[in-house]
Design an enzyme around this catalytic site. Sequence first.
Site, PDB file in Angstrom:
ATOM      1  N   CYS A   6      26.347  -3.632 -29.216  1.00  0.00           N
ATOM      2  CA  CYS A   6      25.125  -3.025 -28.694  1.00  0.00           C
ATOM      3  C   CYS A   6      24.295  -2.354 -29.788  1.00  0.00           C
ATOM      4  O   CYS A   6      23.060  -2.393 -29.750  1.00  0.00           O
ATOM      5  CB  CYS A   6      25.447  -2.052 -27.579  1.00  0.00           C
ATOM      6  SG  CYS A   6      26.521  -0.677 -28.032  1.00  0.00           S
ATOM      7  N   HIS A  50      26.214   3.983 -26.054  1.00  0.00           N
ATOM      8  CA  HIS A  50      25.419   2.775 -25.844  1.00  0.00           C
ATOM      9  C   HIS A  50      24.044   3.021 -26.472  1.00  0.00           C
ATOM     10  O   HIS A  50      23.658   4.161 -26.747  1.00  0.00           O
ATOM     11  CB  HIS A  50      25.282   2.434 -24.359  1.00  0.00           C
ATOM     12  CG  HIS A  50      24.725   1.054 -24.114  1.00  0.00           C
ATOM     13  ND1 HIS A  50      25.194  -0.049 -24.770  1.00  0.00           N
ATOM     14  CD2 HIS A  50      23.718   0.622 -23.305  1.00  0.00           C
ATOM     15  CE1 HIS A  50      24.526  -1.119 -24.359  1.00  0.00           C
ATOM     16  NE2 HIS A  50      23.619  -0.735 -23.487  1.00  0.00           N
ATOM     17  N   ASP A 110      16.954  -3.354 -22.134  1.00  0.00           N
ATOM     18  CA  ASP A 110      18.281  -3.480 -22.739  1.00  0.00           C
ATOM     19  C   ASP A 110      18.487  -4.933 -23.146  1.00  0.00           C
ATOM     20  O   ASP A 110      18.664  -5.815 -22.299  1.00  0.00           O
ATOM     21  CB  ASP A 110      19.361  -3.042 -21.743  1.00  0.00           C
ATOM     22  CG  ASP A 110      20.741  -2.926 -22.397  1.00  0.00           C
ATOM     23  OD1 ASP A 110      21.059  -3.762 -23.246  1.00  0.00           O
ATOM     24  OD2 ASP A 110      21.484  -1.993 -22.045  1.00  0.00           O
TER      25      ASP A 110
END
Length: 820
Positions: free
Chosen positions: A553, A580, A597
């Site tokens: 990520c 995250h 995202d």
Amino acid sequence: MEGIVGAKLLHGSSEVETSKALQGGVVALYFSAHWCPPCQGYTPQLKKVYERAKREGKLFDVIFVSSDRDEASFRQYFASMPWHAVPFSDRAKEQALKMIYQVRGIPSVVLLDGATGSLVDANGRGKVMEPGFVASLPTTQDLALAKLPSPEGPVPVTIYHHGREYEIECEPDEGYEMLRMQIFSVTDIPAEQQRLFGLGQAKGVLNEQVPLPRALVRAMAAQKNTGYKVAGVPKEARKASSNEFPEEQWHAAGGVLTSDPGWGWVHKSKDDNPWYQMDLQEVRKVAGVVLRAGADHVAWVKKFRVCTATTEEGPWDAVDAGREFSGLSGLMLPEVRAIFESPVETRFVRIECLPGGLDRRSLRADVLLADDKDQDKPPTIVVLGNFSADDPFENMEAAQDNAQTKMIEEQHLAMLQAKLSNAQPRLQNQVNSLQGVQRYESRALQKQALAEIPVLGIDESARSSSESYELAFMRGLLRWYKHDFFSWCNAPKCEHCSSGNTKTVGATQPTREEQYFLAGNVEVAQCNLCGLQTRFPRYNDPGKLLETRTGRCGEWANCFTLLCRALGYEARHVHDWTDHVWTEIFSDSLKRWVHADSCEAALDAPLMYEKGWGKKLTYVIAFARDHVIDVSRRYTQKFDDLLPRRTEFSEQELQRVLGAISEFSTDRSLVQVPEATASQRRAALERRAKEEQDQLLGRSQEAKEVKAEEQVGRTSGDAEWRSQRGELGATAAAKEKALELSETGLEGSSAPSSAAKAEPEKAPASRDPQAAAKQRSFRKQRRLPPSSSRPNAPEKQQLLLARWDLCLQEATLLLNFEFG
């Protein structure tokens, strides 16, 4: 080249003829040796550049000129290289090349013109590592187009900007400056803010080093055969050897060229001879077939044959004696039109997929009819300006750093450190995150990023969407990024045997080179097949990530935020302290910041972490170029339940520190900006900050409807890894859906939510029949002074004022055409 490197070269263990081995683009003579430590570090980097050039169809050859001490060392070293070499036995040639090009040390790279052998750069070692080097290399098409004559007279060009269509007439000899002025006359985007794409260039901003007449030749060649009409074969007249999905679950428009949102046909993995068939209902004269990528699958038909028959029972005849056509090369790239050597009269057309790529391939296709061929479509340009009206200096060239600027920044930083001296270390460390977002402002890095993005394809998909253009474009960008650009890395492939059967066994310190690209730590994976180990540097340099295109990520969000900034979005890099990272972009149509995202291909789904993944959020901090803000409230439905978990420091202390950092970032970003522009930007930031606080504090998150895509567990990463992190899903249903969508991400969970839609923009304007006349009139009115001599500063100012007067005249002319 034979006269320079000899008639024979080595490739692997075989000798090949030089005339047949080299492609004729750019040739690099690589002087190196196995015993040389700098060479051992440089060779893997050159190999990556070479492989990327080959992957992108560039004409780039490397010839290894060895300085090894014996043939055994040469053989061992050359075995790691994918290119050619001067035979080691020809030591006289090695010495002669070193003398001709004055090679004093190794590693050394000499760049030559592959067609003529003339010297391009005698010191090319650094040049080949520059971000724009691969993009500057020619292709086979470039060499072929160089032989075509330049266009005579004005060339009609279609301009696409934010979902609207315009036509201009481009005079090849007037150059890019006049072209940009014409584009300004129809789009209102100032020349210095225009990002131009197209004219036959599949990716990247227009290379203005290519003369405009040559670019127009390339563009017209790219539009060749676009006049053939598409048959529009309906779904019920289509058939396939197999379907990955059962008929009752198969998308209603599977494989149809114009399907929305681009669902493709996918054959079964065990189908050894897959084919896709279209029935024209009657015998027609067929010129060829057209293919596009399916948006719902990550592998495409890369090679194919076409067979035809007048009856479904056959016999089936292979077109052009079984000719192998090149297929699709990626998501969002231009369609492929395969034109037969001569038209074929037939009723049934069958596309036979040839081996290559993954075991399941996808396509959308139709038939091109030879009857009533229209004129080929004109060249196209996609124009991107700034997605945010509040960011007036978005595409201005960054001023060069100077001593005064650095001194001012150091003073601001010293004052900030004084303000934060009593804050807790973790809060003080938030200043470091500003350095990361500042990297996204590098114009060189943005240009490197734009060279990777298929803007033409994303623009085409956005123009057909009911969402506002900026959101539809972002949705297409997310889809391409997840499925065709970046890859998830649970553990790296073995660099020795290429096996994916590896497991992370520990960590080590980064090398000097890895540190240069901001690798803070390096994971070590061991291969379960060969037993050898592979390093996985966790790079934080977004430019390096454009090259490696893999990670988790952190790498995903880092590289994606750079792409957003390069395209003209205002973007934030968002840090979730429960481990995250993602992006936010500002939407003018929604008048707010929107969650994006890239790992999940998720847009405007901020509650997915709490409601879908089951995360217990604490602090969520967003970093932009010129401000920092706590956005935790956006990502929770019940902030009162989250608040007890925020125990590291008081809310007042958090806001004090973030306020100080935000003020510093604003001052730093505006230090080289004109006072009037800086004042406008400060006013916009203050207005937005107030509106955002009102949105986060005044709206009841509990009353907010939870979208379908927000009720799905994490889809990125290995299932075991997700489960260990407690992110596979908050509920059994969320976990099941997450496992189902592990390949597609959240874009497969539902159609775009109505909550994310703004008022649709007006439909693309139809082409104005008087556009050509307008452009001719505009050109007559705004002829520029001769450019034989460069004007001095006062003359530049006068010329600028004259251009503004001409722009006013253009506006008056436009009104006369429209209403008079």
